[in-house]
Design a protein around this motif. Structure first.
Motif, PDB file in Angstrom:
ATOM      1  N   ASN A  72     -45.669  -7.773  -8.666  1.00  0.00           N
ATOM      2  CA  ASN A  72     -47.087  -7.944  -9.015  1.00  0.00           C
ATOM      3  C   ASN A  72     -47.993  -7.189  -8.051  1.00  0.00           C
ATOM      4  O   ASN A  72     -49.029  -6.650  -8.459  1.00  0.00           O
ATOM      5  CB  ASN A  72     -47.452  -9.429  -9.027  1.00  0.00           C
ATOM      6  N   ASN A  73     -47.604  -7.155  -6.776  1.00  0.00           N
ATOM      7  CA  ASN A  73     -48.377  -6.375  -5.803  1.00  0.00           C
ATOM      8  C   ASN A  73     -48.251  -4.878  -6.081  1.00  0.00           C
ATOM      9  O   ASN A  73     -49.232  -4.129  -5.999  1.00  0.00           O
ATOM     10  CB  ASN A  73     -47.906  -6.679  -4.381  1.00  0.00           C
ATOM     11  N   ILE A  75     -47.450  -3.359  -8.975  1.00  0.00           N
ATOM     12  CA  ILE A  75     -48.005  -2.897 -10.251  1.00  0.00           C
ATOM     13  C   ILE A  75     -49.513  -2.683 -10.154  1.00  0.00           C
ATOM     14  O   ILE A  75     -50.083  -1.858 -10.872  1.00  0.00           O
ATOM     15  CB  ILE A  75     -47.679  -3.903 -11.381  1.00  0.00           C
ATOM     16  N   GLU A  76     -50.163  -3.404  -9.229  1.00  0.00           N
ATOM     17  CA  GLU A  76     -51.605  -3.209  -9.046  1.00  0.00           C
ATOM     18  C   GLU A  76     -51.911  -1.839  -8.452  1.00  0.00           C
ATOM     19  O   GLU A  76     -53.028  -1.329  -8.618  1.00  0.00           O
ATOM     20  CB  GLU A  76     -52.164  -4.310  -8.140  1.00  0.00           C
ATOM     21  N   LYS A  77     -50.932  -1.257  -7.759  1.00  0.00           N
ATOM     22  CA  LYS A  77     -51.128   0.059  -7.139  1.00  0.00           C
ATOM     23  C   LYS A  77     -50.579   1.187  -8.009  1.00  0.00           C
ATOM     24  O   LYS A  77     -50.697   2.358  -7.655  1.00  0.00           O
ATOM     25  CB  LYS A  77     -50.436   0.100  -5.775  1.00  0.00           C
ATOM     26  N   ASP A  80     -52.669   3.847 -13.889  1.00  0.00           N
ATOM     27  CA  ASP A  80     -53.274   2.994 -14.911  1.00  0.00           C
ATOM     28  C   ASP A  80     -52.409   2.851 -16.153  1.00  0.00           C
ATOM     29  O   ASP A  80     -52.321   1.752 -16.738  1.00  0.00           O
ATOM     30  CB  ASP A  80     -54.652   3.540 -15.310  1.00  0.00           C
ATOM     31  N   LYS A  83     -49.605   0.407 -15.338  1.00  0.00           N
ATOM     32  CA  LYS A  83     -50.155  -0.935 -15.091  1.00  0.00           C
ATOM     33  C   LYS A  83     -50.669  -1.551 -16.386  1.00  0.00           C
ATOM     34  O   LYS A  83     -50.399  -2.727 -16.671  1.00  0.00           O
ATOM     35  CB  LYS A  83     -51.281  -0.842 -14.056  1.00  0.00           C
ATOM     36  N   ASN A  84     -51.383  -0.774 -17.181  1.00  0.00           N
ATOM     37  CA  ASN A  84     -51.953  -1.304 -18.417  1.00  0.00           C
ATOM     38  C   ASN A  84     -50.869  -1.669 -19.425  1.00  0.00           C
ATOM     39  O   ASN A  84     -50.970  -2.686 -20.125  1.00  0.00           O
ATOM     40  CB  ASN A  84     -52.924  -0.299 -19.034  1.00  0.00           C
ATOM     41  N   LYS A  87     -49.323  -5.035 -18.293  1.00  0.00           N
ATOM     42  CA  LYS A  87     -50.224  -6.170 -18.488  1.00  0.00           C
ATOM     43  C   LYS A  87     -50.477  -6.451 -19.971  1.00  0.00           C
ATOM     44  O   LYS A  87     -50.571  -7.608 -20.402  1.00  0.00           O
ATOM     45  CB  LYS A  87     -51.540  -5.928 -17.756  1.00  0.00           C
ATOM     46  N   SER A 189     -45.686  -2.915  -0.413  1.00  0.00           N
ATOM     47  CA  SER A 189     -45.807  -4.104  -1.259  1.00  0.00           C
ATOM     48  C   SER A 189     -44.853  -5.195  -0.790  1.00  0.00           C
ATOM     49  O   SER A 189     -45.181  -6.391  -0.847  1.00  0.00           O
ATOM     50  CB  SER A 189     -45.519  -3.755  -2.722  1.00  0.00           C
ATOM     51  N   SER A 193     -46.181  -8.765   0.587  1.00  0.00           N
ATOM     52  CA  SER A 193     -45.742  -9.972  -0.131  1.00  0.00           C
ATOM     53  C   SER A 193     -45.115 -11.002   0.798  1.00  0.00           C
ATOM     54  O   SER A 193     -45.010 -12.181   0.433  1.00  0.00           O
ATOM     55  CB  SER A 193     -44.743  -9.596  -1.224  1.00  0.00           C
TER      56      SER A 193
END
Length: 230
Positions: A72-73, A75-77, A80, A83-84, A87, A189, A193
């Motif tokens: 999760n950490n 995928i935020e980096k 797009d 990540k999109n 999500k 990450s 974490s």
């Protein structure tokens, strides 16, 4: 004149409770014993929690909870598009069971198009081409196929992250070190974490053991006190 006297002992109204050295006999409170058990249990639980590795199991595999946190950490980096897609896949999984007809499925897919592009990529179809043949009769089967595809992709992502975490784990030193096969972003990450995880585990075990021991000590003293005051 003769007088008759009662054969039993004389009583004069209310009888006072038995006195011992000028004090009424009083049952001791069990609360201090429960409090003492709580403290001792918390200490023992905290020590036990400190010995458990919340990141990697004894056989060297990353734990599921830690893997998910690292992922999760990470995928935020991520870019797009990646990540999109991830999500939106979660949104599809969340909403697809509520879909009751082909039109609703098409609306859900259109709202999460990047995830549906991933689902249909191996088919060589666009989401629109795939969904145009979905009918009321085959709706359930198509929903199951979409869910299975998204879950399989997520399982692959999580396993890939587990592999990377394991690659960075130094068994002898019991610490994480960046492996050549792992990017700096992923290693960062992993480090991010780790923050707070150990402390939370120690607190969790301390709380659980403290409550169990405290309640046990309170109940045991209560039983003992009652037995000795029968």
């Amino acid at each position: 004149m003769t007088y008759s006297y009662p054969s039993g002992p004389l009583t004069y109204g209310y009888e006072q409770p038995a006195m011992y050295d000028g004090m009424t006999k009083k049952q001791p409170s069990s609360i201090p014993y429960g409090a003492g058990g709580l403290v001792l249990g918390a200490a023992a639980g905290g020590f036990a929690g400190s010995k458990i590795n919340p990141f990697v199991s004894k056989d060297g595999k990353a734990t599921d909870s830690f893997t998910r946190k690292v992922f999760n950490n990470a995928i935020e980096k991520a870019p797009d598009a990646e990540k999109n897609a991830y999500k939106q896949g979660l949104e599809l999984l969340k909403g697809i069971d509520k879909v009751s007809n082909p039109a609703e499925l098409k609306t859900l897919a259109d709202t999460n198009k990047e995830a549906m592009n991933k689902v249909c990529a191996e088919l060589g179809h666009t989401p629109e081409e795939f969904l145009q043949n979905v009918t009321k009769e085959n709706l359930s089967a198509n929903k199951d196929a979409i869910k299975a595809k998204i879950k399989a992709g997520n399982d692959t992502r999580y396993q890939d992250m587990k592999n990377k975490i394991q690659a960075c784990w130094n068994k002898e030193g019991k610490k994480f070190e960046k492996a050549d096969s792992v990017s700096q972003e992923v290693f960062d990450s992993i480090k991010d974490s780790m923050k707070g995880v150990k402390g939370k585990m120690i607190a969790k075990y301390a709380a659980i053991a403290g409550v169990i021991t405290g309640v046990g000590a309170f109940a045991a003293h209560k039983i003992f006190a009652n037995k000795n005051n029968v």
